[in-house]
Design a protein around this motif. Sequence first.
Motif, short mmCIF file in Angstrom:
data_model
loop_
_atom_site.label_atom_id
_atom_site.label_comp_id
_atom_site.label_asym_id
_atom_site.label_seq_id
_atom_site.Cartn_x
_atom_site.Cartn_y
_atom_site.Cartn_z
N LYS A 140 7.13 17.21 -5.42
CA LYS A 140 5.79 16.74 -5.08
C LYS A 140 5.91 15.32 -4.52
N LEU A 141 5.13 15.01 -3.50
CA LEU A 141 5.13 13.67 -2.91
C LEU A 141 4.67 12.67 -3.97
N ASP A 142 5.49 11.66 -4.20
CA ASP A 142 5.15 10.58 -5.13
C ASP A 142 4.88 9.33 -4.29
N PRO A 143 3.63 8.95 -4.13
CA PRO A 143 3.32 7.81 -3.25
C PRO A 143 3.91 6.48 -3.73
N HIS A 144 4.33 6.44 -4.98
CA HIS A 144 4.94 5.21 -5.50
C HIS A 144 6.41 5.10 -5.10
N GLN A 145 7.04 6.24 -4.81
CA GLN A 145 8.46 6.21 -4.48
C GLN A 145 8.78 6.85 -3.13
N HIS A 146 7.84 7.55 -2.55
CA HIS A 146 8.08 8.23 -1.27
C HIS A 146 7.11 7.72 -0.21
N GLN A 147 7.59 7.73 1.02
CA GLN A 147 6.72 7.42 2.14
C GLN A 147 6.75 8.62 3.07
N ALA A 148 5.60 9.26 3.22
CA ALA A 148 5.51 10.43 4.10
C ALA A 148 5.50 9.95 5.54
N MET A 149 6.54 10.32 6.28
CA MET A 149 6.65 9.90 7.68
C MET A 149 5.90 10.86 8.60
#
Length: 188
Positions: A140-149
């Motif tokens: 799952k996308l974690d906005p604290h650790q991932h940046q959706a490009m």
Amino acid sequence: MQFRGNVMQENQNQAAEAVENEMTETASAAHTELEQTPEQRIAGLEAEIAELNDTLLRARAELENQRRRAQDEVAAAHKYAIGKFAAELVTVKDYLEMALLDQSGQIDALKMGVDMTLKQLVSAFDKAQIKDIAPKLGDKLDPHQHQAMSAEESDAEPNTVVRVMQKGYLLADRVLRPAMVVVAKAKA
């Protein structure tokens, strides 16, 4: 019993004498103060004020010195905080420079050297508590650790990772760089 009574009587007599002596000393001090002229009294109070002012100034100076020393220590800690990590990176840089200077043309030797250099860098990262953020496909996308490009249509659940473009890194528990990922979106 007679002995105990004598001891108690003697203790009471000593206590009474001590109280009487204290009262005499207090009365004597009060009498001495009364004997002073107003000028003497003022001079005494002025001397006491001067002494208290001196004590206050010394305390303020000591406090200022402690504050300055604390600031210097904090500045030094900030300045040299990465010293150990920098020393580890110097070794990695040396290995990379040696690899560039290698004129042997042996790809296997170069590959082995790069692998050793990577291990040295990973060791330096471990010592500095730098950890990878490497999301797995389907996470799952974690906005604290991932940046959706970007997002691309996929059969995967929306907002899950379908591709990792670049790993991210944590320093202890703080994100240095988020992992750059492509996430799934529902098919149209």
